[in-house]
Design a protein around this motif. Sequence first.
Motif, PDB file in Angstrom:
ATOM      1  N   HIS A   1      -1.790  -5.542  -4.777  1.00  0.00           N
ATOM      2  CA  HIS A   1      -1.592  -4.113  -4.526  1.00  0.00           C
ATOM      3  C   HIS A   1      -2.908  -3.439  -4.145  1.00  0.00           C
ATOM      4  CE1 HIS A   1       2.370  -4.457  -6.418  1.00  0.00           C
ATOM      5  NE2 HIS A   1       1.774  -5.162  -7.371  1.00  0.00           N
TER       6      HIS A   1
ATOM      7  N   ARG B   1      -3.912   3.819  -4.491  1.00  0.00           N
ATOM      8  CA  ARG B   1      -4.683   4.966  -3.993  1.00  0.00           C
ATOM      9  C   ARG B   1      -5.427   5.647  -5.132  1.00  0.00           C
ATOM     10  NH1 ARG B   1      -7.797   7.759  -1.368  1.00  0.00           N
ATOM     11  NH2 ARG B   1      -7.287   9.850  -0.721  1.00  0.00           N
ATOM     12  N   TYR B   2      -4.853   5.553  -6.358  1.00  0.00           N
ATOM     13  CA  TYR B   2      -5.399   6.237  -7.534  1.00  0.00           C
ATOM     14  C   TYR B   2      -5.560   5.254  -8.690  1.00  0.00           C
ATOM     15  CZ  TYR B   2      -3.481  10.210  -4.961  1.00  0.00           C
ATOM     16  OH  TYR B   2      -3.167  11.120  -3.992  1.00  0.00           O
TER      17      TYR B   2
ATOM     18  N   GLU C   1      -4.457  14.714 -12.717  1.00  0.00           N
ATOM     19  CA  GLU C   1      -4.056  14.978 -11.333  1.00  0.00           C
ATOM     20  C   GLU C   1      -5.003  15.984 -10.677  1.00  0.00           C
ATOM     21  OE1 GLU C   1       0.189  14.749  -9.232  1.00  0.00           O
ATOM     22  OE2 GLU C   1       0.016  16.389 -10.673  1.00  0.00           O
TER      23      GLU C   1
ATOM     24  N   TYR D   1       4.889   9.216  -8.771  1.00  0.00           N
ATOM     25  CA  TYR D   1       3.910   8.155  -8.558  1.00  0.00           C
ATOM     26  C   TYR D   1       4.581   6.826  -8.888  1.00  0.00           C
ATOM     27  CZ  TYR D   1      -0.057  11.412  -8.452  1.00  0.00           C
ATOM     28  OH  TYR D   1      -0.937  12.411  -8.114  1.00  0.00           O
TER      29      TYR D   1
ATOM     30  N   ASP E   1     -11.885   3.440  -0.954  1.00  0.00           N
ATOM     31  CA  ASP E   1     -11.576   4.877  -0.937  1.00  0.00           C
ATOM     32  C   ASP E   1     -10.651   5.315  -2.080  1.00  0.00           C
ATOM     33  OD1 ASP E   1      -9.385   3.538   0.109  1.00  0.00           O
ATOM     34  OD2 ASP E   1      -8.900   5.120   1.545  1.00  0.00           O
ATOM     35  N   MET E   2     -10.484   4.469  -3.093  1.00  0.00           N
ATOM     36  CA  MET E   2      -9.632   4.804  -4.233  1.00  0.00           C
ATOM     37  C   MET E   2     -10.220   5.977  -5.011  1.00  0.00           C
ATOM     38  SD  MET E   2      -8.564   2.428  -7.500  1.00  0.00           S
ATOM     39  CE  MET E   2      -7.988   1.103  -6.477  1.00  0.00           C
TER      40      MET E   2
ATOM     41  N   SER F   1       0.846  -1.179   0.000  1.00  0.00           N
ATOM     42  CA  SER F   1       0.000   0.000   0.000  1.00  0.00           C
ATOM     43  C   SER F   1       0.884   1.231   0.000  1.00  0.00           C
ATOM     44  CB  SER F   1      -0.909  -0.020   1.225  1.00  0.00           C
ATOM     45  OG  SER F   1      -1.749   1.098   1.199  1.00  0.00           O
ATOM     46  N   ASP F   2       0.674   2.083  -0.953  1.00  0.00           N
ATOM     47  CA  ASP F   2       1.513   3.251  -1.134  1.00  0.00           C
ATOM     48  C   ASP F   2       0.609   4.428  -1.451  1.00  0.00           C
ATOM     49  OD1 ASP F   2       4.195   4.001  -3.519  1.00  0.00           O
ATOM     50  OD2 ASP F   2       3.386   5.155  -1.856  1.00  0.00           O
ATOM     51  N   ASN F   3       0.842   5.566  -0.791  1.00  0.00           N
ATOM     52  CA  ASN F   3       0.017   6.745  -1.029  1.00  0.00           C
ATOM     53  C   ASN F   3       0.099   7.253  -2.455  1.00  0.00           C
ATOM     54  OD1 ASN F   3      -1.435   7.149   1.219  1.00  0.00           O
ATOM     55  ND2 ASN F   3      -0.157   8.761   2.069  1.00  0.00           N
ATOM     56  N   ARG F   4       1.163   6.980  -3.174  1.00  0.00           N
ATOM     57  CA  ARG F   4       1.353   7.468  -4.549  1.00  0.00           C
ATOM     58  C   ARG F   4       1.284   6.332  -5.565  1.00  0.00           C
ATOM     59  NH1 ARG F   4       1.255  12.930  -5.241  1.00  0.00           N
ATOM     60  NH2 ARG F   4       2.931  12.915  -6.756  1.00  0.00           N
TER      61      ARG F   4
END
Length: 178
Positions: free
Chosen positions: A47, A50-51, A114, A29, A77-78, A2-5
Motif C-alpha cells: 500500500h 496518503r496519511y 485531521e 478514510y 509526500d505522505m 493507492s488511495d487519496n483517503r
Amino acid sequence: MSDNRLLLIIEDDTAFARTLSRSFERRNYTVLHADSLDAAENLLKQHAPRYAVVDLKLNGNASGLACVQLLRQHVPDMLIVVLTGFASIATAVEAVKLGACQYLAKPSNTDDIEAAFGHIAGVAEPELTARSTSIKTLEWERIHEVLVESDFNISEAARRLGMHRRTLARKLSKQQVR
C-alpha cells in the motif's frame, strides 16, 4: 493500492488504535493498522497511504521516529502526524526534521489529527504552556535526542549517555514523569 483517503495508523495500544480507526472510517478514510515498525514495513510493500498517524513510543522500546523515517522513504509526500504521551521539544524537532507535518500530545482526537494533516505551514501564534520543564523531562528529552543521534541503537545510546544498557532500557520502559 493507492488511495487519496488511505490512512496508516502505527499504534501499539490496540484499543486506542481501534477507536481511532473507527473514527477515521466514519470520515470516509480507508484505515490500515500496524502495531510495530516491521508490521508497518510489510503494509508499505502493498500500500501507499496518503496519511499516517504514528505513536512516538512503541512496544519493545521501538521509536515512532524510526517509523517516520521508514514512511518518508516509501512514500515521500505522505502527511505524517506523530502522537505522543511523552511530548518533548527534542522529539518534536526530530519528528519534523524526519518528515512529520505535525507533532501532537495525547490525548488528541480525530478532529485534532485531521486538522494537523491540513496544517503544514508554521503557525505565528503557537499555543504555549506556562508549565516549567522538570529535571525528569529534560533527562527524557536528552535520552531521546541521543537515541536519534545513534540511529535508535540502545547500546550505542547508553554508551554516549554514560550509563549501562539495561539502565537505559528501564528508563525507556517507564512513562515520562511530568
